[in-house]
Every structure is written in C-alpha cells, then in structure tokens.
Design a protein around this motif. Structure first.
Motif, PDB file in Angstrom:
ATOM      1  N   LYS A 163       0.849  -1.192   0.000  1.00  0.00           N
ATOM      2  CA  LYS A 163       0.000   0.000   0.000  1.00  0.00           C
ATOM      3  C   LYS A 163       0.882   1.238   0.000  1.00  0.00           C
ATOM      4  O   LYS A 163       1.912   1.273   0.678  1.00  0.00           O
ATOM      5  N   THR A 164       0.454   2.227  -0.747  1.00  0.00           N
ATOM      6  CA  THR A 164       1.237   3.454  -0.849  1.00  0.00           C
ATOM      7  C   THR A 164       0.321   4.649  -1.077  1.00  0.00           C
ATOM      8  O   THR A 164      -0.789   4.496  -1.575  1.00  0.00           O
ATOM      9  N   SER A 165       0.783   5.797  -0.695  1.00  0.00           N
ATOM     10  CA  SER A 165       0.060   7.049  -0.952  1.00  0.00           C
ATOM     11  C   SER A 165       1.007   8.003  -1.673  1.00  0.00           C
ATOM     12  O   SER A 165       2.203   8.029  -1.389  1.00  0.00           O
ATOM     13  N   TYR A 166       0.456   8.806  -2.592  1.00  0.00           N
ATOM     14  CA  TYR A 166       1.299   9.677  -3.417  1.00  0.00           C
ATOM     15  C   TYR A 166       0.456  10.839  -3.945  1.00  0.00           C
ATOM     16  O   TYR A 166      -0.782  10.822  -3.917  1.00  0.00           O
ATOM     17  N   VAL A 167       1.177  11.856  -4.426  1.00  0.00           N
ATOM     18  CA  VAL A 167       0.538  13.025  -5.032  1.00  0.00           C
ATOM     19  C   VAL A 167       0.682  12.916  -6.547  1.00  0.00           C
ATOM     20  O   VAL A 167       1.770  12.595  -7.047  1.00  0.00           O
ATOM     21  N   ALA A 168      -0.386  13.172  -7.267  1.00  0.00           N
ATOM     22  CA  ALA A 168      -0.382  13.075  -8.723  1.00  0.00           C
ATOM     23  C   ALA A 168      -0.864  14.388  -9.336  1.00  0.00           C
ATOM     24  O   ALA A 168      -1.727  15.077  -8.785  1.00  0.00           O
ATOM     25  N   GLY A 169      -0.284  14.718 -10.465  1.00  0.00           N
ATOM     26  CA  GLY A 169      -0.719  15.890 -11.232  1.00  0.00           C
ATOM     27  C   GLY A 169      -1.482  15.451 -12.473  1.00  0.00           C
ATOM     28  O   GLY A 169      -1.189  14.407 -13.060  1.00  0.00           O
ATOM     29  N   THR A 170      -2.447  16.261 -12.889  1.00  0.00           N
ATOM     30  CA  THR A 170      -3.320  15.904 -14.009  1.00  0.00           C
ATOM     31  C   THR A 170      -3.474  17.089 -14.952  1.00  0.00           C
ATOM     32  O   THR A 170      -3.641  18.236 -14.508  1.00  0.00           O
ATOM     33  N   LEU A 171      -3.417  16.793 -16.253  1.00  0.00           N
ATOM     34  CA  LEU A 171      -3.771  17.739 -17.314  1.00  0.00           C
ATOM     35  C   LEU A 171      -4.959  17.172 -18.070  1.00  0.00           C
ATOM     36  O   LEU A 171      -4.987  15.968 -18.352  1.00  0.00           O
ATOM     37  N   MET A 172      -5.912  18.029 -18.407  1.00  0.00           N
ATOM     38  CA  MET A 172      -7.140  17.535 -19.047  1.00  0.00           C
ATOM     39  C   MET A 172      -7.563  18.473 -20.165  1.00  0.00           C
ATOM     40  O   MET A 172      -7.250  19.662 -20.177  1.00  0.00           O
ATOM     41  N   ALA A 173      -8.302  17.898 -21.121  1.00  0.00           N
ATOM     42  CA  ALA A 173      -8.913  18.669 -22.207  1.00  0.00           C
ATOM     43  C   ALA A 173     -10.178  17.953 -22.627  1.00  0.00           C
ATOM     44  O   ALA A 173     -10.198  16.716 -22.733  1.00  0.00           O
ATOM     45  N   GLY A 174     -11.231  18.709 -22.853  1.00  0.00           N
ATOM     46  CA  GLY A 174     -12.500  18.088 -23.206  1.00  0.00           C
ATOM     47  C   GLY A 174     -13.539  19.116 -23.575  1.00  0.00           C
ATOM     48  O   GLY A 174     -13.231  20.271 -23.870  1.00  0.00           O
ATOM     49  N   SER A 175     -14.787  18.692 -23.528  1.00  0.00           N
ATOM     50  CA  SER A 175     -15.878  19.596 -23.895  1.00  0.00           C
ATOM     51  C   SER A 175     -17.153  19.148 -23.190  1.00  0.00           C
ATOM     52  O   SER A 175     -17.402  17.945 -23.033  1.00  0.00           O
ATOM     53  N   GLU A 176     -17.919  20.141 -22.768  1.00  0.00           N
ATOM     54  CA  GLU A 176     -19.272  19.904 -22.304  1.00  0.00           C
ATOM     55  C   GLU A 176     -20.224  20.075 -23.476  1.00  0.00           C
ATOM     56  O   GLU A 176     -20.109  21.027 -24.245  1.00  0.00           O
ATOM     57  N   ILE A 177     -21.169  19.156 -23.609  1.00  0.00           N
ATOM     58  CA  ILE A 177     -22.168  19.213 -24.674  1.00  0.00           C
ATOM     59  C   ILE A 177     -23.535  19.211 -23.990  1.00  0.00           C
ATOM     60  O   ILE A 177     -24.005  18.171 -23.520  1.00  0.00           O
ATOM     61  N   MET A 178     -24.176  20.363 -23.928  1.00  0.00           N
ATOM     62  CA  MET A 178     -25.429  20.500 -23.212  1.00  0.00           C
ATOM     63  C   MET A 178     -26.588  20.055 -24.098  1.00  0.00           C
ATOM     64  O   MET A 178     -26.715  20.469 -25.257  1.00  0.00           O
ATOM     65  N   ILE A 179     -27.439  19.179 -23.542  1.00  0.00           N
ATOM     66  CA  ILE A 179     -28.645  18.721 -24.236  1.00  0.00           C
ATOM     67  C   ILE A 179     -29.808  19.638 -23.903  1.00  0.00           C
ATOM     68  O   ILE A 179     -30.569  20.053 -24.781  1.00  0.00           O
ATOM     69  N   THR A 180     -29.963  19.948 -22.632  1.00  0.00           N
ATOM     70  CA  THR A 180     -30.916  20.949 -22.174  1.00  0.00           C
ATOM     71  C   THR A 180     -30.150  21.967 -21.338  1.00  0.00           C
ATOM     72  O   THR A 180     -28.922  21.907 -21.247  1.00  0.00           O
ATOM     73  N   SER A 181     -30.876  22.888 -20.734  1.00  0.00           N
ATOM     74  CA  SER A 181     -30.196  23.901 -19.931  1.00  0.00           C
ATOM     75  C   SER A 181     -29.616  23.331 -18.641  1.00  0.00           C
ATOM     76  O   SER A 181     -28.785  23.966 -18.003  1.00  0.00           O
TER      77      SER A 181
END
Length: 380
Positions: A304-322
């Motif tokens: 078992k181990t614990s650690y810190v991770a960094g994240t980069l993300m790219a995406g899009s929200e696609i709204m169907i209704t409001s």
C-alpha cells in the motif's frame, strides 16, 4: 321612214363639222416647251439669278435650322439643370445614409458591449457603468435582452448564449464519469479494467471553474516476474502453475480548475489542470500460503502506498438541455515525486513476492497514465 333618214343624215353632218373645227383649233394653237410653260409665259432667268435664288433658299434653311437648334438647346439647358438638381439630391441622400449607418454601428457596438458586460459580468473598467444600473436579478435586464435581440440580431457559430453567467459559486455541476486508463511505465504497460469517478464543480466567472472530485481505478495482471527464481524451477513451476494474479486499485481526491475556451450555450470546450492525493493498493488475488525453510513463506503479500499526482485535461461539455448534458474528456496524469508513505504485509528481503509487488506498485505510481472519460453534466 324618209323623215328618220333625213334626221340621221343631219346629225352626221353636224358632228363632222364640229370635229373639223376642233382639229383645226388644235393644229393652230401655240407650241408648249419641254418645261411645261407656254412659249410666251416662260420665265426669264440666268446663272446669276439662279445663284441669288439658291443663296436665298440656303439662308432660309439656315435660319430654320438655327431656330430648331436654339429650341433644342433650350430643352438641353433645362434638362441639365434637372440633372444637377437630381445629382445634388443623390449626394445629400448618400451623406445622410452614411451618417445613419455610422450612427447605427456606433450604437450597435455600445449595445453589444453593454450586453457583454451584463451577461458575462466582466471585471473591466468599461463595464462599471452598467453594474449598478443593470442587475441580473432585476426585471429590466430581461427586457433589455429582448429589445437587443429584436433590434440587433447577432449571427453566431451555433452559440446561442453564454452558460456561465451566474455569480461566484452560483452554478453547481455534478459530473459522474467512467472510462478507461492506460498505464505506461518503464517495464510494464497495463490497462485498467475499471476507471471512473464523481466531480462537484462550480463557476468562478463565465470562463473559469473550480471542482473537487474523487476517482477510482482498478486493474489486474499476472506476476510474470515470478519465473525461474528459485533454484532450477520457479515457485509455481514446481506445481505446474502460472504466476499469481495481481490486483491493483487506486482511489484519490482531486482539486482541479478549468478554463472554457468558448462561452457557448451548447458546446463548451475546455482545458484544465489539477492535483490530487491518491492511495494505491496491490495484492495477490490468490493468497494460498507456501512455506519452506530454505526459501521462506509466500502468500498474503500486499503493498500500500500514498502519493501526489498531477493531471492535465482537455475536453468539452455538450449540453442537451439547460440543466443536463454530456462531458467528454482526455486526461494525462502521473505521480509527482516519490511516495509519501508505503507499507507491506511481508518483509521484502525474506519474501521475494513482496519485493516484486513493491517494485510494480512504485512503477505504476510514476507511470504515464492516459485516460479517456465520458460522463454526464447535471446543473443545479
């Protein structure tokens, strides 16, 4: 009978006498010239007289021609004045039209700036004049939006209106997601069988948002390293079995931020970054123990181990209704530095399986993890 014959004879003699007199009169009449005049009525003329008469006719024709020219020149002068008047009217109309268009563009630019300041709640100084006068919670804002839509329709590329128009933390999003993760380390390349999570996100302004999320991933692999390590045969090879199955699972808590590239109502592409605290666990699926005085005891190993991770993300929200939409995202993450803490159920020096388990865990922590997620967006 004799009386009638006498009457006929008398008539014949009378007709013959009249014919003889008319013939004599014709023969004795004056001769006619070729130009149609009688000999004594023929006009007297010569070359000079004919030249004078020709000059007279020429001057009469010139006089008539000058009169016609003068008349047409008068008409041309009147038409020229009309043309100049119409040209002046055209120039005046063009100047008025250009001024009207310039005034329209100026008002349209001011109205668009006003609408942008109201809808996006910009912090620019030019928007200070509208903040006190127009408030999102006041009725005049709705009326102003309707008037602007009717008077100055704006054609856009599919964006009906901004989504993140609320105040700070006014819009709350719940985003459950699921997908797949691929871990690429120095030695191992593994695919997660289950990867997903849940995020709670809120807007800071129309373009930025902050969120807090939990994530979970799980994968399975075999202990391929457990081969030919113990004398002539491997530990499992001695019993005709393959290496044990290893289960790896990780759960983490993420803090992240997003920047929305466009501020549309339906499509909202974004990029973001985050940092998180993760807890990973490795263990063998089968923990049947084997004991040997020479090689030690095997089974029940875990890491078992614990650690810190960094994240980069790219995406899009696609709204169907409001309030309901979809979210598609690609993400890259990796461990930042060494593990914060590690622990194992077995001593790695006396239990070789424990050492391999620890090495695999450290490699997965620092591996390059590529993820593809799909989820829902629920706005409260």
């Amino acid at each position: 009978m004799k009386t009638r014959n006498l009457l006929v004879l008398a008539l014949s003699l009378s007709f013959a006498s009249a014919y003889a007199q008319s013939e004599e009169q014709v023969l004795n009449s004056d001769p006619i010239n070729v130009d149609g005049y009688l000999h004594e009525d023929r006009p007297v003329t010569d070359g000079e007289l004919e030249q004078i008469r020709g000059e007279l006719r020429k001057q009469k024709n010139g006089t008539q021609l000058n009169k016609e020219k003068s008349k047409d020149l008068g008409k041309l002068s009147q038409q020229t004045e009309k043309l100049l008047d119409s040209q002046d009217e055209y120039i005046d109309s063009k100047i008025e039209s250009a001024e009207a268009i310039k005034e329209f563009n100026k008002k349209n630019e001011e109205n668009q700036k006003k609408l942008r300041c109201i809808m996006e709640e910009s912090d620019d100084r030019e928007c200070d004049a509208y903040k006190g006068k127009y408030s999102r919670n006041k009725q005049p804002v709705v009326q102003q939006e309707i008037q602007m839509t009717q008077a100055y329709p704006v054609v856009s590329n599919g964006e009906v209106g901004p989504m993140g128009n609320g105040g700070v933390f006014e819009r709350i999003k719940l985003i459950p997601y699921i997908g797949g993760t691929s871990y690429s380390g120095k030695v191992e390349s593994l695919e997660a069988t289950v990867a997903g999570g849940l995020r709670l996100e809120s807007n800071i302004n129309s373009r930025f948002s902050l969120g807090l999320g939990i994530n979970y991933a799980q994968l399975k692999t075999n202990d391929f390293a457990n081969n030919s390590q113990y004398m002539n045969q491997s530990y499992y090879g001695a019993y005709g079995r393959q290496g044990r199955e290893i289960q790896f699972s990780t759960m983490g808590l993420d803090l992240y931020g997003k920047f929305f590239i466009t501020n549309g109502e339906r499509f909202r592409p974004y990029v973001g970054a985050g940092i998180g605290y993760n807890r990973g666990s490795l263990k063998y699926s089968e923990n049947t123990q084997y004991s040997s005085q020479q090689y030690g005891q095997f089974g029940n190993e875990d890491f078992k181990t614990s650690y810190v991770a960094g994240t980069l993300m790219a995406g899009s929200e696609i709204m169907i209704t409001s309030t309901v939409g979809m979210n598609i995202e690609a993400a890259y993450s990796t461990g930042l530095g060494d593990s914060l803490s590690s622990q194992g159920a077995r001593n790695s020096f006396s239990s070789p399986d424990q050492r391999r388990l620890q090495q695999l865990g450290e490699e997965l922590v620092n591996a390059n993890a590529m993820s593809i997620f799909a989820g829902m967006v629920i706005i409260f």
